[in-house]
Write a protein that holds these residues in place. Structure first.
Motif, PDB file in Angstrom:
ATOM      1  N   ALA A  17      -0.873  -2.635 -10.248  1.00 25.40           N
ATOM      2  CA  ALA A  17       0.156  -1.566  -9.886  1.00 25.40           C
ATOM      3  C   ALA A  17      -0.212  -1.262  -8.383  1.00 25.40           C
ATOM      4  O   ALA A  17       1.240  -0.971  -8.181  1.00 25.40           O
ATOM      5  CB  ALA A  17      -0.457  -0.983 -11.281  1.00 25.40           C
ATOM      6  N   LEU A  18      -1.129  -1.690  -8.839  1.00 29.95           N
ATOM      7  CA  LEU A  18      -1.165  -0.878  -6.827  1.00 29.95           C
ATOM      8  C   LEU A  18      -0.922  -1.428  -5.970  1.00 29.95           C
ATOM      9  O   LEU A  18      -0.601  -1.354  -4.896  1.00 29.95           O
ATOM     10  CB  LEU A  18      -3.656  -1.059  -6.415  1.00 29.95           C
ATOM     11  CG  LEU A  18      -4.452  -0.012  -7.514  1.00 29.95           C
ATOM     12  CD1 LEU A  18      -5.428  -0.965  -6.569  1.00 29.95           C
ATOM     13  CD2 LEU A  18      -4.044   1.246  -6.708  1.00 29.95           C
ATOM     14  N   ALA A  19      -0.163  -3.417  -6.643  1.00 30.43           N
ATOM     15  CA  ALA A  19       0.104  -3.920  -4.697  1.00 30.43           C
ATOM     16  C   ALA A  19       1.031  -3.954  -5.066  1.00 30.43           C
ATOM     17  O   ALA A  19       2.132  -4.187  -4.278  1.00 30.43           O
ATOM     18  CB  ALA A  19      -0.719  -5.858  -5.714  1.00 30.43           C
ATOM     19  N   LEU A  20       1.696  -3.721  -6.659  1.00 28.56           N
ATOM     20  CA  LEU A  20       3.292  -2.965  -6.746  1.00 28.56           C
ATOM     21  C   LEU A  20       3.655  -1.578  -5.956  1.00 28.56           C
ATOM     22  O   LEU A  20       4.417  -2.036  -5.203  1.00 28.56           O
ATOM     23  CB  LEU A  20       3.927  -3.521  -8.382  1.00 28.56           C
ATOM     24  CG  LEU A  20       3.750  -3.880  -9.177  1.00 28.56           C
ATOM     25  CD1 LEU A  20       4.102  -3.797 -10.198  1.00 28.56           C
ATOM     26  CD2 LEU A  20       4.798  -5.124  -8.403  1.00 28.56           C
ATOM     27  N   VAL A  21       2.862  -0.915  -5.777  1.00 27.54           N
ATOM     28  CA  VAL A  21       3.325   0.792  -5.602  1.00 27.54           C
ATOM     29  C   VAL A  21       3.247  -0.536  -3.768  1.00 27.54           C
ATOM     30  O   VAL A  21       3.998   0.604  -3.379  1.00 27.54           O
ATOM     31  CB  VAL A  21       2.057   1.064  -5.984  1.00 27.54           C
ATOM     32  CG1 VAL A  21       1.855   2.320  -4.515  1.00 27.54           C
ATOM     33  CG2 VAL A  21       2.822   1.953  -6.751  1.00 27.54           C
ATOM     34  N   GLN A  22       2.113  -1.236  -3.524  1.00 28.15           N
ATOM     35  CA  GLN A  22       2.650  -1.437  -1.774  1.00 28.15           C
ATOM     36  C   GLN A  22       3.620  -1.926  -1.282  1.00 28.15           C
ATOM     37  O   GLN A  22       3.843  -1.566  -0.172  1.00 28.15           O
ATOM     38  CB  GLN A  22       1.005  -1.895  -1.491  1.00 28.15           C
ATOM     39  CG  GLN A  22      -0.171  -0.986  -2.056  1.00 28.15           C
ATOM     40  CD  GLN A  22      -0.929  -2.001  -1.625  1.00 28.15           C
ATOM     41  OE1 GLN A  22      -1.207  -3.173  -1.514  1.00 28.15           O
ATOM     42  NE2 GLN A  22      -2.663  -1.818  -1.644  1.00 28.15           N
TER      43      GLN A  22
END
Length: 361
Positions: A17-22
């Motif tokens: 999720a963190l990677a996608l938000v970035q």
């Protein structure tokens, strides 16, 4: 991919999720424990509010034993156009979904080959998957759009896609992940009641062997329960090697010269087979393994020491291929092992000595 729903906000789900938000994706978070989803949201992994309608992709990051149940519920509710999971076992969940009579054209099982000893959203990081293999297990029934969504997820996480059959994947991870974890735990268990004087002698070798034994037992029970057969088969082979090795060691205790020779041959056999297997482990960036020279440097345990060493190596024009640190027992000092190309070792040693570093021969 513009929107995603991550179901399960542990280490893997929150990291994805963190990677996608970035990468600009709008991520919704859900978990059977709402507090864990709120924690992930507070870390910047998305929002714990439910989406207004179907998202582009739902990513199920539940334990293997619960993946099929969670996926089936999401698919029946129509929460997404495509459905992925990131469980470490692939064959079992797919067969469970087939038994439930679900249309699996919109589903693709995946497995990012990355993790940490720690679990939960607080252990998550957006770069967890960078450069790591991410296995995809499409079938002839997999919709092209779903495969493209999976490839987009892998790209956003900066991982490397690897396509495999689901059952072949399960046999592979039993060999390179599940079985080694149990062996590591068995070795570490020998330390539980060991004498303190013996434990204080622990060096880098025992740390390397037991590092992964620090992982959460509950998580590993879920993983192993979903892939018990292949792991048991491998452990049976390890058990046979152990039996042979024990017999060889007992033979080395014999006063009979012939038995001692037999014991030596047995030990040499297992060590040489270990050499042959170890050289097949991929090297830097997944390339063929290479032999490096070690330049060992004694350092004090003070801020900035590693930065100085790397800077001095850079000034000498030497690339550090890998590094390991062995901390001295009972002293605020350590041994930094710098792995470099063989031809660069004497250059680096001379440059570091010139700058005042203590080189250990």
């Amino acid at each position: 991919m513009r929107t995603a729903l991550v179901i399960g906000t542990g280490l893997i789900g929150t990291s994805a999720a963190l990677a996608l938000v970035q990468r600009g994706v709008i991520v919704h978070l859900a978990d059977h424990d709402p507090e864990q989803a709120r924690t992930a949201a507070a870390l910047g992994a998305g929002t714990d509010e439910a989406p207004d309608g179907p998202v582009d992709v739902a990513i199920v990051a539940a334990p293997p034993a619960h993946v099929a149940t969670v996926l089936a519920d999401a698919m029946r509710r129509g929460v997404a156009r495509g459905y992925l999971d990131v469980a470490s076992v692939k064959g079992g969940p797919r067969r469970e979904l087939e038994a439930l009579g679900l249309d699996l054209s919109c589903y693709l099982g995946t497995h990012p080959m990355s993790g940490r000893e720690k679990s939960g959203p607080l252990a998550a990081t957006g770069d967890l998957f960078e450069g790591r293999p991410w296995v995809l297990t499409p079938t002839r029934d997999t919709d092209t759009e779903v495969l493209n969504l999976a490839l987009e997820l892998v790209s956003h996480c900066r991982a490397v896609p690897v396509v495999m059959d689901a059952d072949a994947h399960d046999r592979a991870v039993a060999l390179v992940s599940h079985m080694p974890h149990l062996v590591s735990s068995m070795v570490a268990a020998r330390l539980e009641n060991a004498e303190e004087a013996a434990v204080r002698l622990c060096g880098q070798g025992i740390r390397d062997v037991t590092r992964i034994a620090a992982s959460d037992p509950r998580m590993w029970i879920d993983i192993l329960s979903a892939n018990p057969g292949p792991v048991a088969d491998l452990l049976a082979d390890v058990s046979a090697d152990l039996d042979d090795t024990v017999r060889a060691l007992r033979a080395l205790q014999s006063s009979d010269e012939a038995k001692r020779r037999e014991g030596t041959a047995g030990i040499e056999d297992v060590l040489r087979r270990g050499n042959a297997g170890q050289v097949r482990v991929p090297g830097k960036h997944g390339s063929a393994p290479r032999v490096y020279e070690v330049v060992a440097v004694l350092i004090d345990d003070q801020p900035g020491q590693l930065a100085r060493i790397f800077a001095d190596a850079g000034r000498a024009g030497v690339n550090i291929e890998d590094v390991r640190i062995e901390h001295a027992t009972g002293q605020q000092a350590g041994l930094v092992q710098l792995m470099v190309e063989p031809k660069a070792a004497p250059v680096l040693s001379a440059a570091l000595r010139e700058r005042g570093w203590a080189i250990r021969q």
